[in-house]
Motif scaffolding. Structure first.
Motif, PDB file in Angstrom:
ATOM      1  N   LEU A 159     -27.023  47.571   1.938  1.00 48.21           N
ATOM      2  CA  LEU A 159     -26.521  46.970   0.516  1.00 48.21           C
ATOM      3  C   LEU A 159     -27.222  48.049  -0.467  1.00 48.21           C
ATOM      4  CD1 LEU A 159     -26.332  44.551  -1.166  1.00 48.21           C
ATOM      5  CD2 LEU A 159     -28.867  44.195  -1.023  1.00 48.21           C
ATOM      6  N   TYR A 160     -26.298  48.351  -1.395  1.00 48.57           N
ATOM      7  CA  TYR A 160     -26.669  49.515  -2.329  1.00 48.57           C
ATOM      8  C   TYR A 160     -26.353  48.738  -3.735  1.00 48.57           C
ATOM      9  CZ  TYR A 160     -21.562  49.961  -2.729  1.00 48.57           C
ATOM     10  OH  TYR A 160     -19.921  49.745  -3.055  1.00 48.57           O
ATOM     11  N   GLY A 161     -26.963  49.228  -4.832  1.00 52.50           N
ATOM     12  CA  GLY A 161     -26.901  48.877  -6.053  1.00 52.50           C
ATOM     13  C   GLY A 161     -27.146  49.676  -6.999  1.00 52.50           C
ATOM     14  N   ILE A 162     -26.655  49.516  -8.315  1.00 53.63           N
ATOM     15  CA  ILE A 162     -26.873  50.430  -9.384  1.00 53.63           C
ATOM     16  C   ILE A 162     -27.144  49.547 -10.787  1.00 53.63           C
ATOM     17  CG2 ILE A 162     -25.310  51.656 -11.315  1.00 53.63           C
ATOM     18  CD1 ILE A 162     -23.599  52.510  -8.850  1.00 53.63           C
ATOM     19  N   PRO A 163     -28.364  49.662 -11.307  1.00 51.92           N
ATOM     20  CA  PRO A 163     -28.842  48.841 -12.341  1.00 51.92           C
ATOM     21  C   PRO A 163     -27.788  48.517 -13.325  1.00 51.92           C
ATOM     22  CG  PRO A 163     -29.517  51.177 -12.575  1.00 51.92           C
ATOM     23  CD  PRO A 163     -28.712  50.938 -11.362  1.00 51.92           C
ATOM     24  N   ALA A 164     -28.142  47.572 -14.209  1.00 49.16           N
ATOM     25  CA  ALA A 164     -27.275  47.025 -15.230  1.00 49.16           C
ATOM     26  C   ALA A 164     -27.380  48.315 -16.226  1.00 49.16           C
ATOM     27  CB  ALA A 164     -27.813  45.791 -15.815  1.00 49.16           C
ATOM     28  N   HIS A 165     -25.939  48.669 -16.700  1.00 55.88           N
ATOM     29  CA  HIS A 165     -25.822  49.781 -17.272  1.00 55.88           C
ATOM     30  C   HIS A 165     -24.351  49.867 -18.166  1.00 55.88           C
ATOM     31  CE1 HIS A 165     -25.564  54.216 -18.277  1.00 55.88           C
ATOM     32  NE2 HIS A 165     -24.334  54.168 -17.769  1.00 55.88           N
ATOM     33  N   GLY A 166     -24.496  50.078 -19.274  1.00 54.76           N
ATOM     34  CA  GLY A 166     -23.390  50.196 -20.299  1.00 54.76           C
ATOM     35  C   GLY A 166     -22.783  48.790 -20.516  1.00 54.76           C
ATOM     36  N   GLY A 167     -23.569  47.847 -20.625  1.00 57.17           N
ATOM     37  CA  GLY A 167     -23.026  46.445 -20.875  1.00 57.17           C
ATOM     38  C   GLY A 167     -22.665  45.611 -19.783  1.00 57.17           C
ATOM     39  N   ALA A 168     -22.603  46.345 -18.641  1.00 57.15           N
ATOM     40  CA  ALA A 168     -22.130  45.675 -17.054  1.00 57.15           C
ATOM     41  C   ALA A 168     -23.429  44.969 -16.540  1.00 57.15           C
ATOM     42  CB  ALA A 168     -21.382  46.560 -16.471  1.00 57.15           C
ATOM     43  N   GLY A 169     -23.281  43.975 -15.805  1.00 55.82           N
ATOM     44  CA  GLY A 169     -24.455  43.596 -15.090  1.00 55.82           C
ATOM     45  C   GLY A 169     -24.792  44.469 -13.678  1.00 55.82           C
ATOM     46  N   VAL A 170     -25.834  44.341 -13.239  1.00 55.61           N
ATOM     47  CA  VAL A 170     -26.159  45.095 -12.195  1.00 55.61           C
ATOM     48  C   VAL A 170     -24.971  44.790 -10.911  1.00 55.61           C
ATOM     49  CG1 VAL A 170     -27.316  43.102 -10.904  1.00 55.61           C
ATOM     50  CG2 VAL A 170     -28.025  45.404 -10.178  1.00 55.61           C
ATOM     51  N   LYS A 171     -24.678  46.194 -10.351  1.00 54.80           N
ATOM     52  CA  LYS A 171     -23.766  46.219  -9.270  1.00 54.80           C
ATOM     53  C   LYS A 171     -24.418  46.330  -8.143  1.00 54.80           C
ATOM     54  CE  LYS A 171     -20.012  49.549  -7.993  1.00 54.80           C
ATOM     55  NZ  LYS A 171     -19.498  50.916  -8.398  1.00 54.80           N
ATOM     56  N   ILE A 172     -23.692  45.562  -7.044  1.00 55.95           N
ATOM     57  CA  ILE A 172     -24.082  45.570  -5.797  1.00 55.95           C
ATOM     58  C   ILE A 172     -22.975  45.699  -4.776  1.00 55.95           C
ATOM     59  CG2 ILE A 172     -26.373  44.381  -6.110  1.00 55.95           C
ATOM     60  CD1 ILE A 172     -25.145  41.797  -4.802  1.00 55.95           C
ATOM     61  N   GLY A 173     -23.018  46.174  -3.350  1.00 57.95           N
ATOM     62  CA  GLY A 173     -22.327  46.287  -2.352  1.00 57.95           C
ATOM     63  C   GLY A 173     -22.700  46.564  -1.202  1.00 57.95           C
ATOM     64  N   LEU A 174     -21.881  46.473  -0.026  1.00 59.24           N
ATOM     65  CA  LEU A 174     -22.351  46.782   1.198  1.00 59.24           C
ATOM     66  C   LEU A 174     -21.541  48.069   1.597  1.00 59.24           C
ATOM     67  CD1 LEU A 174     -22.427  43.424   3.030  1.00 59.24           C
ATOM     68  CD2 LEU A 174     -24.246  45.000   2.771  1.00 59.24           C
ATOM     69  N   ASP A 175     -22.034  48.671   2.354  1.00 62.57           N
ATOM     70  CA  ASP A 175     -21.344  50.265   2.427  1.00 62.57           C
ATOM     71  C   ASP A 175     -20.934  50.411   3.905  1.00 62.57           C
ATOM     72  OD1 ASP A 175     -21.449  52.795   1.787  1.00 62.57           O
ATOM     73  OD2 ASP A 175     -22.739  53.725   3.199  1.00 62.57           O
ATOM     74  N   HIS A 176     -20.099  49.397   3.895  1.00 59.73           N
ATOM     75  CA  HIS A 176     -19.205  49.200   5.301  1.00 59.73           C
ATOM     76  C   HIS A 176     -18.150  48.140   5.103  1.00 59.73           C
ATOM     77  CE1 HIS A 176     -20.456  45.650   7.082  1.00 59.73           C
ATOM     78  NE2 HIS A 176     -21.927  45.863   6.891  1.00 59.73           N
ATOM     79  N   GLY A 177     -17.155  48.016   5.875  1.00 62.03           N
ATOM     80  CA  GLY A 177     -16.094  47.163   5.686  1.00 62.03           C
ATOM     81  C   GLY A 177     -15.168  47.377   6.666  1.00 62.03           C
ATOM     82  N   PRO A 178     -14.079  46.557   6.635  1.00 66.76           N
ATOM     83  CA  PRO A 178     -13.141  46.170   7.681  1.00 66.76           C
ATOM     84  C   PRO A 178     -12.210  47.357   7.528  1.00 66.76           C
ATOM     85  CG  PRO A 178     -12.711  44.464   6.263  1.00 66.76           C
ATOM     86  CD  PRO A 178     -14.081  45.028   5.919  1.00 66.76           C
ATOM     87  N   ALA A 179     -11.339  47.979   8.678  1.00 71.63           N
ATOM     88  CA  ALA A 179     -10.314  48.623   8.420  1.00 71.63           C
ATOM     89  C   ALA A 179      -9.212  48.046   7.626  1.00 71.63           C
ATOM     90  CB  ALA A 179      -9.668  49.145   9.669  1.00 71.63           C
ATOM     91  N   GLU A 180      -8.474  48.888   6.813  1.00 72.41           N
ATOM     92  CA  GLU A 180      -7.557  48.565   6.013  1.00 72.41           C
ATOM     93  C   GLU A 180      -6.563  49.415   5.863  1.00 72.41           C
ATOM     94  OE1 GLU A 180      -8.124  45.609   2.396  1.00 72.41           O
ATOM     95  OE2 GLU A 180      -8.363  47.637   1.573  1.00 72.41           O
ATOM     96  N   ASP A 181      -5.151  48.944   5.620  1.00 73.43           N
ATOM     97  CA  ASP A 181      -4.074  49.938   5.503  1.00 73.43           C
ATOM     98  C   ASP A 181      -3.724  50.251   4.236  1.00 73.43           C
ATOM     99  OD1 ASP A 181      -1.388  50.820   5.547  1.00 73.43           O
ATOM    100  OD2 ASP A 181      -0.383  49.417   6.410  1.00 73.43           O
ATOM    101  N   PRO A 182      -3.877  51.417   3.813  1.00 74.60           N
ATOM    102  CA  PRO A 182      -3.904  51.789   2.051  1.00 74.60           C
ATOM    103  C   PRO A 182      -2.512  51.565   1.563  1.00 74.60           C
ATOM    104  CG  PRO A 182      -3.701  53.641   3.578  1.00 74.60           C
ATOM    105  CD  PRO A 182      -4.066  52.691   4.534  1.00 74.60           C
ATOM    106  N   SER A 183      -1.398  51.265   2.596  1.00 75.97           N
ATOM    107  CA  SER A 183      -0.162  50.973   1.950  1.00 75.97           C
ATOM    108  C   SER A 183      -0.091  49.576   1.437  1.00 75.97           C
ATOM    109  CB  SER A 183       1.133  51.466   3.033  1.00 75.97           C
ATOM    110  OG  SER A 183       0.742  50.565   4.152  1.00 75.97           O
ATOM    111  N   VAL A 184      -0.990  48.748   1.820  1.00 80.68           N
ATOM    112  CA  VAL A 184      -0.807  47.421   1.416  1.00 80.68           C
ATOM    113  C   VAL A 184      -1.891  47.122   0.434  1.00 80.68           C
ATOM    114  CG1 VAL A 184      -1.290  44.970   2.050  1.00 80.68           C
ATOM    115  CG2 VAL A 184      -0.063  46.494   3.734  1.00 80.68           C
ATOM    116  N   SER A 185      -1.540  46.441  -0.827  1.00 85.61           N
ATOM    117  CA  SER A 185      -2.530  46.211  -1.831  1.00 85.61           C
ATOM    118  C   SER A 185      -3.775  45.645  -1.439  1.00 85.61           C
ATOM    119  CB  SER A 185      -1.769  45.347  -2.727  1.00 85.61           C
ATOM    120  OG  SER A 185      -2.645  45.043  -3.860  1.00 85.61           O
ATOM    121  N   ALA A 186      -4.766  46.215  -1.889  1.00 84.86           N
ATOM    122  CA  ALA A 186      -6.312  45.488  -1.436  1.00 84.86           C
ATOM    123  C   ALA A 186      -6.460  44.075  -1.698  1.00 84.86           C
ATOM    124  CB  ALA A 186      -7.208  46.426  -2.149  1.00 84.86           C
TER     125      ALA A 186
END
Length: 821
Positions: free
Chosen positions: A692-719
């Motif tokens: 789990l990674y995060g960036i503090p609330a900054h520049g008017g936006a709330g705290v940002k979080i995410g997981l540093d992995h995910g399923p494989a994805e085809d870049p030719s298809v919209s996310a």
């Protein structure tokens, strides 16, 4: 806690050697990792030892208290006086420590109590602050002021000084080395004349102490003032003064302080017998101790060795500048110090300095308002000043000369284009405008006039491609910059509000590149004229039973309790430890991409968004690129295509994996707990879940979080949008580790990581195709290196070598020459 601190020392020459170990001195100077620093006459770079002394004392003050820490290190403070006295050939009781050379000057002059009928004889090299003080004394106190002219070689005219001293005078003042040139005044001869006339000499050694020998006995000086931040390499906010016993008899402080006087009865006080009578009680003990370390380092190296080194480098630069077309040396004939001044024809010196700064050179300018008796009398409104020190080498000098030569070639090319009626873009303030020669010795732009031809084609408009395009164009290359999507799209890896920057990395192999990245962001901020990086500190946590983890320069491991003190907004339970990185922070990603695009445009980058590349091939001495809009040709191809790298470079197709990443920006009714300083950049290795990674609330936006992995994805298809399952998973982790998160999801974002083996990058030439360069597979941590890798790609495109990036070369990823074809 021990108070017996032993600071690091700068490497001294071995006994009997005549030369400095410049490589060791550079390694002991952190700032030299980021630029060619040539501004020692403004503020020299301190050593790591000086920095450690300062920060350690501040830490002691925070733990013991200011008075208690000063008392504990009182013997060390006394050593500062002894070191300063040794450097000046004086006694410790003749030394006062003050905040600056100007402070020293003012206290010395005030103590002389000059008034009507007192006559001061000054050199034309007198510094602005000193001159202003003399002019005010002339106006308000009625003193007489005579400025002795300079001779043909620029030095004070000794015959004129001797004549001036035939009339009674109260003081002679002389700047050993002025701020406005490399001149060295004949202080011993001037001091002898003053002594013969029975007039005290005040020597301003601000620009000489630390680079030239200064001995009060040889110069016959009665007062010497100097600063710590220049050639002594001490911290800003420090200075020293020497006041000899003779002049102290009649030079009483006009505002005595408890530090320099004793209140003995109701209406009586006595000043201290030594020079400390000119000090005040309140001062920064940490900075003074830092000055002490710098003084000891200077003494350890030997001033004569320092003089020989810096004057040789300055002579090398002074000798080379007249051969650079369009550059005029402005040093007087008697220049013999480590300072060199010059002008570039028909250009404001401030623009010269901005151009050079964007290329990694730190110089400054000096206006006539800082030296009217010198620059003003010579008709110079402003000059460029380079000043060299022990951490500089001949390579620095030669690189500066090459940059100036390259700038002149660019100006000539621009002038020719203007005469042909071609459009020329106006650079933004602070942008780079100095070219370098292209590979094979052909200047960039020499054979590229067709709209579909370029020196370099850059594919991909993320942070790496945009940085490479800007750097290449700034060096004179004609650049066509392609991206398959319209500007501002969200299908790649560089969009979004923020990114993390940190020094903490798993292996020391990254340390050099991390240092380079921090310096590159500073240069981009200067060029863009805005702040892009905010230091917040960072905590990177993992279970105490886990193997490996992060480490890095300046980082320390802390337990969960200490982590809670550092970041109250992050909750770690027992069983977790964390690496604290005080230099970690937040990059304004959106502003950075905008700045790079604007800077590139100002340098003439031909940006073509919504133009997909269909394929490429080697063609003659260059490269052909087929796009949706037609065929383009260039001498070099730079591929920064992120998730689409495997499509364009088949050798990477089996080595790179594109994965889906989800981020949330979260709000809170207690927002302050999610902002710096209560929360900084962070990550937590969560067992059975991931990082789990995060960036503090900054520049008017709330705290940002995410997981540093995910399923494989085809870049030719919209996310596609964030799913409810992805959202709930991150909200559950936020509730566990960020107790202040109780608001709504302010924003949800998807992006793509392009993962490479061992989470590394591939930066360099495609094996078997020296005309094709690649920066691919950010592996989820590449944004922080964007400006640095852009500059590296420009270096490589010019035919240069970057051995510091060998560990990231495509070959290091396992690509062979056959695979690259």
């Amino acid at each position: 806690m021990s108070t017996d601190l032993v600071p690091l020392r700068a490497p001294a020459p071995a006994p009997g050697t005549a030369h400095l170990d410049v490589a060791a001195l550079r390694a002991a100077t952190p700032g030299m990792r980021h630029a060619h620093h040539m501004n020692a006459a403004g503020a020299a770079l301190p050593s790591r030892a000086t920095l450690a002394t300062i920060t350690e004392h501040l830490r002691m003050e925070s733990l013991l208290g200011g008075y208690e820490a000063a008392e504990a290190l009182a013997p060390r403070t006394e050593e500062v006086y002894r070191s300063a006295a040794r450097l000046l050939g004086a006694a410790p009781e003749d030394i006062a420590l003050v905040e600056s050379a100007s402070t020293a000057w003012q206290r010395a002059m005030d103590a002389l109590r000059l008034g009507p009928g007192d006559r001061v004889v000054a050199s034309s090299s007198t510094y602005v602050s000193s001159a202003l003080h003399l002019l005010e004394l002339r106006r308000s106190h009625g003193i007489e002021l005579e400025v002795v002219p300079a001779g043909a070689d620029g030095r004070i005219d000794l015959d004129a000084l001797e004549r001036a001293l035939r009339t009674p005078a109260s003081l002679v003042t002389l700047a050993h080395v002025p701020t406005s040139s490399g001149l060295v005044e004949p202080v011993a001869a001037a001091g002898a004349l003053a002594a013969a006339a029975g007039v005290p000499l005040l020597l301003d050694a601000t620009q000489s102490l630390g680079q030239l020998p200064v001995d009060v006995r040889e110069t016959r000086s009665d007062i010497v003032v100097a600063t710590g931040r220049k050639f002594l390499r001490g911290p800003r906010g420090t200075g020293l003064m020497y006041v000899g016993p003779g002049v102290r008899e009649r030079a009483r402080p006009t505002a005595p302080d408890v530090r320099g006087a004793q209140w003995s009865s109701a209406y009586r006080y006595e000043v201290m017998p030594g020079a400390r009578r000119y000090e005040t009680w309140e001062s920064s003990h940490a900075l003074r101790l830092g000055l002490g370390t710098a003084l000891e380092e200077t003494l350890g190296l030997g001033v004569e060795r320092i003089r020989d080194h810096v004057t040789a480098l300055a002579a090398r630069l002074r000798g080379a500048l007249p051969d650079v077309s369009g550059v005029r040396l402005t040093d007087p004939p008697a220049a013999a110090s480590g300072i060199v001044t010059f002008l570039r024809q028909d250009e404001d010196p401030r623009e010269t300095v901005r151009d050079l700064r964007a290329l990694g050179f730190r110089l400054t300018t000096v206006p006539a308002s800082h030296g009217q008796w010198d620059l003003g009398s010579r008709g110079l409104e402003r000059i460029v000043r380079a000043s060299l020190h022990v951490y500089n080498s001949a390579d620095d000098v030669d690189a500066l000369v090459a940059a100036l030569n390259g700038r002149e070639r660019r100006r000539r090319t621009a002038g020719s284009a203007a005469r042909r009626g071609e459009a020329a873009s106006e650079p933004l303030p602070g942008t780079v405008s100095t070219p370098a020669p292209a590979p094979d010795g052909v200047p960039w732009g020499a054979a590229t006039t067709d709209a579909d031809h370029a020196d370099v084609i850059v594919v991909g408009a993320g942070v790496h491609g945009s940085s490479a395009a800007w750097h290449l164009a700034a060096r004179g290359a004609r650049v066509i910059h392609l991206d398959r999507y319209p500007q501002g799209h969200t299908e790649g890896s560089s969009h979004g509000r923020t990114r993390m920057i940190r020094r903490a990395y798993p292996s020391e192999v990254w340390d050099g590149l991390v240092d380079t990245a921090y310096g590159a962001w500073e240069e981009l901020e200067l060029a863009a004229g805005r702040r892009l990086v905010t230091v917040t500190g960072g905590l990177f946590a993992r279970p105490t039973t886990a193997r490996g983890g992060l480490r890095g320069p300046g980082c320390e491991t802390v337990d969960h309790a200490r982590a809670a003190e550092l970041f109250p907004g992050l909750r770690l339970c027992e069983g977790f430890s964390a690496v604290h990185d005080p230099d970690a922070g937040v990059i304004d990603a959106a502003a950075s991409l905008g700045a790079l695009a604007a800077l590139g445009k100002a340098q003439g980058v031909d940006r073509r968004d919504g133009c997909a590349v269909l394929g490429w091939r080697r063609e003659g001495a260059g490269v052909r690129v087929d796009t949706e809009r037609g065929v383009l040709r260039a001498g070099r191809l730079v591929v920064c295509a992120g998730a689409w790298t495997g499509e364009l470079l088949s050798a990477f197709a089996t080595r790179l994996k594109v994965v889906r990443i989800v981020n949330l920006h979260l709000g809170s009714s207690r927002r302050h707990l999610l902002e710096p300083p209560l929360l900084g950049a962070f990550s937590v290795e969560v067992p059975d879940i991931g990082l789990l990674y995060g960036i503090p609330a900054h520049g008017g936006a709330g705290v940002k979080i995410g997981l540093d992995h995910g399923p494989a994805e085809d870049p030719s298809v919209s996310a596609g949008p964030v799913t409810e399952a992805e959202r709930e998973r991150l909200l559950g982790l936020a509730a566990r580790f960020l107790p202040a998160v109780d608001g709504t999801v302010e924003e949800s974002i998807t992006c793509r990581y392009t993962m490479a083996p061992a989470n590394r990058f591939a930066v360099g030439a495609l094996p078997g195709e020296d005309r094709v360069l690649v920066a691919a597979a950010c592996s989820g941590h590449g944004f922080k290196f964007g400006p640095a890798l852009g500059a590296a790609l420009a270096d490589l495109a010019e035919g240069g070598r970057r051995p510091d990036l060998d560990f990231l070369s495509p070959a290091a990823m396992g690509l062979t020459e056959e695979a690259g074809r």
